[in-house]
Design a protein around this motif. Structure first.
Motif, mmCIF file in Angstrom:
data_model
loop_
_atom_site.group_PDB
_atom_site.id
_atom_site.type_symbol
_atom_site.label_atom_id
_atom_site.label_comp_id
_atom_site.label_asym_id
_atom_site.label_seq_id
_atom_site.Cartn_x
_atom_site.Cartn_y
_atom_site.Cartn_z
ATOM 1 N N SER A 55 3.609 -0.471 6.790
ATOM 2 C CA SER A 55 4.755 -0.783 5.925
ATOM 3 C C SER A 55 5.844 0.260 6.089
ATOM 4 N N ARG A 107 -3.245 -7.717 6.862
ATOM 5 C CA ARG A 107 -4.464 -7.011 6.449
ATOM 6 C C ARG A 107 -5.693 -7.814 6.874
ATOM 7 N N THR A 139 -3.868 -4.713 10.492
ATOM 8 C CA THR A 139 -4.322 -3.456 9.892
ATOM 9 C C THR A 139 -5.734 -3.608 9.366
ATOM 10 N N CYS A 155 2.762 -6.698 8.182
ATOM 11 C CA CYS A 155 1.486 -5.982 8.266
ATOM 12 C C CYS A 155 0.395 -6.920 7.756
ATOM 13 N N GLU A 172 -3.922 2.134 6.591
ATOM 14 C CA GLU A 172 -3.223 1.598 7.752
ATOM 15 C C GLU A 172 -2.110 0.650 7.319
ATOM 16 N N GLN A 173 -2.359 -0.086 6.257
ATOM 17 C CA GLN A 173 -1.350 -0.996 5.724
ATOM 18 C C GLN A 173 -0.115 -0.218 5.282
ATOM 19 N N ARG A 174 -0.351 0.942 4.637
ATOM 20 C CA ARG A 174 0.778 1.759 4.174
ATOM 21 C C ARG A 174 1.559 2.323 5.345
ATOM 22 N N ASN A 180 -12.651 1.043 5.945
ATOM 23 C CA ASN A 180 -13.318 0.985 4.640
ATOM 24 C C ASN A 180 -14.834 1.146 4.747
ATOM 25 N N SER A 190 -7.191 -1.268 6.971
ATOM 26 C CA SER A 190 -7.429 -0.557 5.715
ATOM 27 C C SER A 190 -6.124 -0.456 4.953
ATOM 28 N N GLU A 191 -6.222 -0.054 3.676
ATOM 29 C CA GLU A 191 -5.019 0.143 2.870
ATOM 30 C C GLU A 191 -4.180 1.287 3.429
ATOM 31 N N LYS A 245 -13.982 -9.021 1.350
ATOM 32 C CA LYS A 245 -14.186 -7.811 0.547
ATOM 33 C C LYS A 245 -15.460 -7.072 0.926
ATOM 34 N N HIS A 300 -10.221 -7.415 7.632
ATOM 35 C CA HIS A 300 -11.349 -6.610 7.139
ATOM 36 C C HIS A 300 -12.214 -6.035 8.259
#
Length: 770
Positions: A63, A88, A53, A86, A58-60, A236, A55-56, A227, A90
């Motif tokens: 999940s 994560r 994934t 999943c 996509e992570q959600r 992001n 991004s957050e 990050k 960058h």
């Protein structure tokens, strides 16, 4: 204590509930059996599927997919499969690296990244994303209304969906290079060339070595790699992907955005009023006109994995598509192709995807992405830092259609001091087009009909043969042949198609050729095949939009020689002199057939060297007729002929001297054009300039590029009437052909079988999706 019996109404409801529950269990039992059969290999392997994934959001979504599978899959496979992980990452590059290192398993990537993953990381394609329009996308350039055109982008601020991505980099950069709008020499990187062309850009994923190409990006900056999202191909980075590139434009940061058509397909009324598309010809169009106003078509996204995980990945994608796809059994629980619930777009897979098309592990990347696209990527240097300077990219391969052309080409190579020229053997103009498409050759000069075919096949013009007495600039000032001059939109001097007969054949005219013996330069020739069709079909009362020209000619003429054809139109062909009587060269569409070309058609009309007459009419181009008649004796073919022994057949049924071609012809023919793959046009252009400069310094040399009377042949590599080559890659092949000739070719090929067109139409992304 005894319980009182339930009332009849309660009992009835209970029976109904039990009945419904049994049906539900029966349905679930069937689904369970199906899943068990599907996942048996997965269960035995004990593997989980780790989805990469970016991004957050996509992570959600990932999940939620995992939870949906936990809720639906039967207990027999829960422990070993249902818990989808999943992972994560960058950026897409980070994701590719993690899959290669066995720290993640699958991800869906842009076709440009797919190629990188396969060629540089030895990963495998598992499935292609298919939308309602197919597997391909259109690359479009979007700008504010009235601000720019495609020819004036130098110095502007640009927004791109991703570095080395199909619609934001590969196709638009390839287009700009093909038109020489961007100059990319051998000594600099493509990134450097783009940095010098655009004032500032946001090209997510381009890397820290190109600060100017990241200047417009707005992602978070951090010294901690995981990050840092600035200028990364990640959700992001606000300006990443096609939605981000459009956002870069609409927010006022950029002047032009390069993205795919899917993003603007549902543009709002406000966006349609404020923005427009830049078309290849310099015009503009509404956002809704992307089908006709785009920079090219390329493959869409695809799912990749490791070779060792390919089978498991295919099983996994099959079941989640059956459960959560457009026709999924559990689509209400989780929608695989929808991202709105997670406040994002195109998460895990594109929201416009209708299905996943599984790909066999052994499939070649060229079969998956298409010949044209892979050739484009190779030309742009996608196979590594030094790929462009490799041997394959330092040479230029000229396609020769015959042994005679090969000999002239090799002599050309010995007489120039420029980039290495390599001569490769084809067998016809059509075969050269196919070889260039396959990246087995680079360039060839084609007659007008074959220019139409090559243009349909995705090749582009570099230069045209100038057939005037001297080369002129638009201002009329004469120039030497050492440069490729620009030709105006007015076009180039044409030659004319003529029908020639012997003066003694008084009974022959253009309207009574049916049942006679005919001589044609070759199959698909402008004079003896395409323009002739107008007159033959007119006499037969046939509409040229509803016929097969080859079939018409087979029945119209008694017999003849049309090299490259079949049946009756091969009966009088001779083949090579040294192989007379054998079939290996008889009726081939090149100089190995002695009746090939304009000189060959005249030979056919005159008859064989023994004096046997074989033709009643010959169809050829006017420019070399007088010259060829004079040279019949010098070439050892026939003696005693002069131009007074022949006459032209005029469209009105009359006849005229062969010198009156301007008033008695079957139509004008556009110039021959040098054609190649789009991304290498500048290299071909530079080669031709250097070559002509070198040869111009040797005016007394035995070798002359535009003379071919060797081995008793003519028009080798180029027409002998050529004065010089003129620069044309700023024009489309349609413009060079002219609208009348183009439309005639289009109407004829719409109803006439041509194997080369079928070959070109087999590519993954063509003008019409299969």
């Amino acid at each position: 204590m005894l319980l009182a019996p339930a009332s009849s109404s309660v009992y009835s409801r209970k029976r109904k509930f039990v009945k419904m529950d049994s049906r539900r269990k029966a349905g679930m039992g069937f689904l369970t059996s199906l899943l068990l059969l599907t996942f048996l290999p997965l269960h035995s392997s004990g593997k989980k599927v780790r989805w990469c994934t970016l991004s957050e959001m996509e992570q959600r979504k990932c999940s939620d997919l995992s939870r949906a599978l936990l809720a639906i899959l039967p207990p027999a496979v829960l422990n070993s499969f249902a818990r989808v992980s999943c992972v994560r990452t960058h950026s897409t590059q980070d994701c590719i690296s993690k899959i290669q290192a066995n720290k993640a398993d699958i991800v869906s990537l842009d076709a440009g990244d797919v190629y990188t993953a396969v060629k540089l990381y030895n990963l495998a394609v598992v499935a292609k994303e298919i939308s309602e329009e197919g597997s391909c996308v259109l690359a479009v350039a979007v700008t504010r209304r009235g601000s720019l055109d495609i020819q004036r982008l130098k110095g502007v601020r640009s927004c791109h969906n991703g570095a080395k991505w199909t619609s934001g980099w590969n196709i638009p950069v390839g287009f700009l290079l093909s038109k020489n709008y961007i100059h990319w020499d051998e000594e600099q990187s493509l990134i450097r060339a783009l940095s010098e062309y655009f004032n500032a850009s946001c090209i997510p994923g381009v890397g820290v070595a190109a600060p100017q190409l990241c200047a417009l990006c707005q992602g978070q900056k951090s010294y901690i790699r995981d990050k840092n999202y600035f200028c990364e191909s990640s959700h992001n980075e606000p300006f990443s992907d096609s939605e981000g590139a459009f956002r870069c434009l609409t927010s006022g940061v950029g002047d032009v955005a390069f993205l795919d058509h899917i993003t603007i397909a549902n543009a709002t009324d406000t966006e349609q009023a404020e923005y427009e598309l830049l078309c290849p010809d310099g015009s503009t169009a509404n956002l809704t006109a992307y089908s006709n106003c785009n920079l090219g078509r390329g493959p869409g996204k695809a799912v990749i994995s490791r070779h060792s995980f390919h089978k498991i990945a295919k099983k996994f994608l099959t079941i989640i598509q059956n459960l959560f796809g457009q026709k999924g059994k559990a689509r209400t629980r989780f929608n695989l192709f929808m991202s709105a619930a997670f406040r994002g777009q195109n998460l895990l897979l594109r929201d416009t995807t209708q299905s996943l098309q599984l790909v066999e592990e052994q499939s070649d990347i060229t079969e998956i992405l298409g010949r044209d696209y892979v050739a484009l990527l190779k030309g742009l240097g996608h196979e590594g830092k030094n790929s462009r300077s490799s041997l394959d990219n330092s040479i230029l391969r000229w396609c020769c259609i015959s042994a005679a052309e090969l000999r002239k080409c090799e002599e050309w190579a010995l007489n120039i001091q420029s980039d290495p020229l390599v001569c490769v053997r084809g067998f016809s103009q059509s075969s050269c087009i196919e070889m260039i498409k396959r990246n087995e050759a680079d360039v060839v000069s084609l007659d007008a009909t074959h220019v139409y075919i090559a243009g349909f096949c995705g090749l582009v013009p570099v230069a045209a043969e100038y057939w005037g007495k001297e080369c002129l600039l638009d201002s009329g000032r004469a120039v030497g042949v050492e440069k490729l001059i620009h030709v105006s939109e007015k076009g180039l001097p044409p030659v004319y198609s003529v029908a020639v007969t012997k003066k003694l054949a008084k009974h022959v005219n253009i309207h009574n050729l049916g049942g006679r013996r005919s001589c044609h330069s070759h199959l698909y020739s402008p004079a003896g095949w395409l323009l002739l069709s107008k007159h033959v079909l007119g006499d037969l009362g046939i509409d040229n939009s509803s016929c097969d020209i080859n079939s018409v000619y087979q029945h119209y003429f008694w017999k003849g020689c049309m090299p490259g054809a079949e049946g009756n139109l091969c009966k009088v062909c001779l083949g090579k002199e040294e192989t007379a009587g054998k079939d290996n060269s008889r009726c081939v569409a090149n100089h190995d057939e002695r009746y090939y070309g304009n000189l060959g058609a005249l030979r056919c009309l005159v008859g064989d060297p023994d004096g046997k007459s074989l033709g009643d009419v010959a169809f050829m181009e006017h420019y070399s007729l007088l010259h060829n008649i004079k040279n019949l004796e010098r070439l050892g073919w026939a003696t005693g002929y002069s131009d007074s022994d022949f006459e032209l057949l005029c469209p009105d049924g009359s006849r005229a001297p062969v010198t009156d071609w301007l008033n008695c012809n079957l139509g004008p023919i556009p110039s021959n054009v040098v054609m190649t793959r789009p991304v290498i046009t500048s290299r071909i252009h530079d080669f031709l300039v250097k070559s002509q400069e070198t040869l111009d310094l040797k005016p007394d040399s035995k070798f002359q590029l535009f003379e071919s009377y060797v081995d008793g042949e003519a028009d080798l590599l180029f027409k002998d009437v050529t004065s010089c080559l003129v620069h044309t890659n700023h024009l489309s092949y349609r413009t060079l052909l002219g609208e009348q000739f183009y439309q005639l070719a289009e109407s004829v090929f719409n109803c006439t079988h041509a194997g080369i067109l079928e070959f070109c139409n087999q590519d993954v992304c063509t003008s019409s999706e299969k």
